[in-house]
Design a protein around this motif. Structure first.
Motif, mmCIF file in Angstrom:
data_model
loop_
_atom_site.group_PDB
_atom_site.id
_atom_site.type_symbol
_atom_site.label_atom_id
_atom_site.label_comp_id
_atom_site.label_asym_id
_atom_site.label_seq_id
_atom_site.Cartn_x
_atom_site.Cartn_y
_atom_site.Cartn_z
ATOM 1 N N ASP A 225 65.889 -5.586 30.945
ATOM 2 C CA ASP A 225 66.591 -4.378 30.509
ATOM 3 C C ASP A 225 66.429 -4.098 29.019
ATOM 4 O O ASP A 225 66.473 -2.946 28.596
ATOM 5 N N SER A 255 66.862 -0.146 30.092
ATOM 6 C CA SER A 255 68.101 0.612 29.922
ATOM 7 C C SER A 255 68.962 0.082 28.783
ATOM 8 O O SER A 255 69.832 0.788 28.278
ATOM 9 N N ARG A 288 66.981 0.859 35.055
ATOM 10 C CA ARG A 288 67.017 0.084 36.296
ATOM 11 C C ARG A 288 66.822 0.941 37.540
ATOM 12 O O ARG A 288 66.383 0.446 38.581
ATOM 13 N N THR A 372 67.976 -3.049 41.542
ATOM 14 C CA THR A 372 69.323 -2.518 41.452
ATOM 15 C C THR A 372 69.245 -1.070 41.028
ATOM 16 O O THR A 372 68.684 -0.759 39.990
#
Length: 408
Positions: A225, A255, A288, A372
């Motif tokens: 991430d 993210s 994500r 996810t």
């Protein structure tokens, strides 16, 4: 007090946007359809008010009221319609629903021509977005240096360049190690066992961060991430008669990535794109929600529609066959390729960073277990500026292609 927020947005094809519609909510899909070329470039706009069949009666009534008011106040004059059937939505159905909007300059209606122009414009505008970001980074870095340099300017005579010696050779823009070359060679071979590689964002040294043999199912586990990374993956599909493969170049923007300031990052993208060329197509993976094999497949579909393929009609057959671009078909192609692949021998070096790939428990596991996807109900859900999003969708060139809004 109910509030309308933007929960998804993208610069890829409308098919990817449709996948993100939630059957338990009332949502607004606002999309731009860029068509035409040269002096005939134009943008068509459509909105769809999607009423999820699993949405409760109370929530449905409130959602319809809020979304209707939002549409009236923010996207006036745009044609649209309401539907409860997500399965009925597709590029073709939207174009047919707004047939009058898509009549060609010649007065005719051609779905094939509209689709072709749409894909060509998307590819051109994604490239434009790259260039605009690079230019903005350079301008910002220049302005920052200008503010920092307050001393009186002194003109210095340029130093003459030393004459090159016989042994001097022009240096490569990006340094590549022998191990990296071995990984890249395996990736580019049709029978190579390596089918994806992730690289550090480094404009001077091409550094392998991770690589593997189990396709995008494995690759998505190696995109943290908090990182900005680049990579290549080989993807192939078969319709039972024709087997095609493509090399995809991607840029991963995590993210949780912190803002990058200064001019040191301005040259990273062009350096990486040049170092990893040639490739057939380029995609963005942002956050994500994009770490989903089916979403990656949807983004990569256009790679199978090259000018050469169009001339022989192969890509056309591929693109109209909805059974081709599926996880199951991709997984089957992956298994068949690995059965005949040459073994890649590991030879790690201390001077070369190689993060060993995370092997999934089984290649047959579903995408839901390896990715996810953010939802508006989850704590990790992200929302975007309404004003900025609408401006980007309505931009004449570049910007966003679609956005999804819902009631918070």
């Amino acid at each position: 007090m109910p509030k309308v927020v933007c929960v998804w947005r993208g610069s890829d094809e409308i098919d990817n946007a449709i996948e993100h519609l939630d059957e338990a909510k009332v949502q607004l899909l606002y999309s731009k359809f860029p068509v035409g070329s040269g002096t005939f470039k134009r943008n068509k706009f459509i909105y769809v008010q999607y009423i999820g069949p699993k949405c409760s009666i109370v929530k449905r009534g409130q959602g319809i009221n809020e979304i209707t008011n939002f549409t009236t106040n923010n996207i006036r004059g745009v044609p649209g319609f309401s539907t409860t059937d997500k399965a009925s939505l597709s590029f073709e159905s939207l174009v047919r629903h707004m047939r009058d909007t898509f009549v060609m300059d010649s007065g005719n209606f051609s779905m094939e021509q509209i689709r072709e122009e749409y894909r060509e414009r998307l590819a051109a505008e994604q490239m434009m977005m790259h260039q605009e970001r690079e230019q903005a980074a350079v301008v910002a870095a220049t302005a920052k240096r200008g503010r920092r340099n307050t001393a009186p300017s002194v003109r210095l005579a340029p130093k003459p360049a030393p004459p090159p010696t016989k042994e001097e050779r022009p240096s490569s823009p990006v340094e590549v190690s022998a191990q990296t070359n071995r990984v890249m060679t395996s990736l580019r071979q049709d029978n190579g066992s390596v089918n994806w590689v992730v690289f550090e964002s480094n404009s001077e040294v091409l550094t392998v961060r991770a690589y593997g043999q189990h396709g995008i199912f494995e690759m998505v586990k190696n995109l943290p991430d908090e990182e900005w990374l680049f990579g290549l993956f080989r993807i192939s599909f078969s319709n039972g008669e024709v087997h095609q493969r493509r090399m995809i170049f991607f840029q991963w923007i995590g993210s949780s990535l912190k803002a990058m300031r200064g001019g040191s990052h301005a040259g990273v993208y062009p350096a990486m794109a040049k170092a990893l060329s040639p490739f057939n197509y380029e995609i963005y993976l942002v956050g994500r929600q994009d770490l989903n094999p089916q979403a990656i497949i949807a983004k990569s579909k256009s790679a199978f529609r090259t000018p050469a393929d169009r001339r022989i009609g192969v890509a056309r057959d591929f693109m109209i066959d909805s059974t081709v671009f599926t996880e199951e078909n991709y997984r089957q192609s992956l298994v068949e390729e690995q059965a005949t692949a040459e073994v890649f021998e590991e030879r790690p070096k201390k001077t070369h960073r190689l993060t060993m790939p995370i092997i999934p428990d089984g290649i047959e596991q579903s995408s839901a277990s390896v990715a996810t996807t953010g939802t508006a109900d989850s704590p990790a859900a992200q929302s975007f500026s309404i004003e900025e999003t609408i401006d980007l969708v309505q931009a004449k060139e570049g910007g966003l292609v679609w956005a999804i809004f819902e009631v918070l």
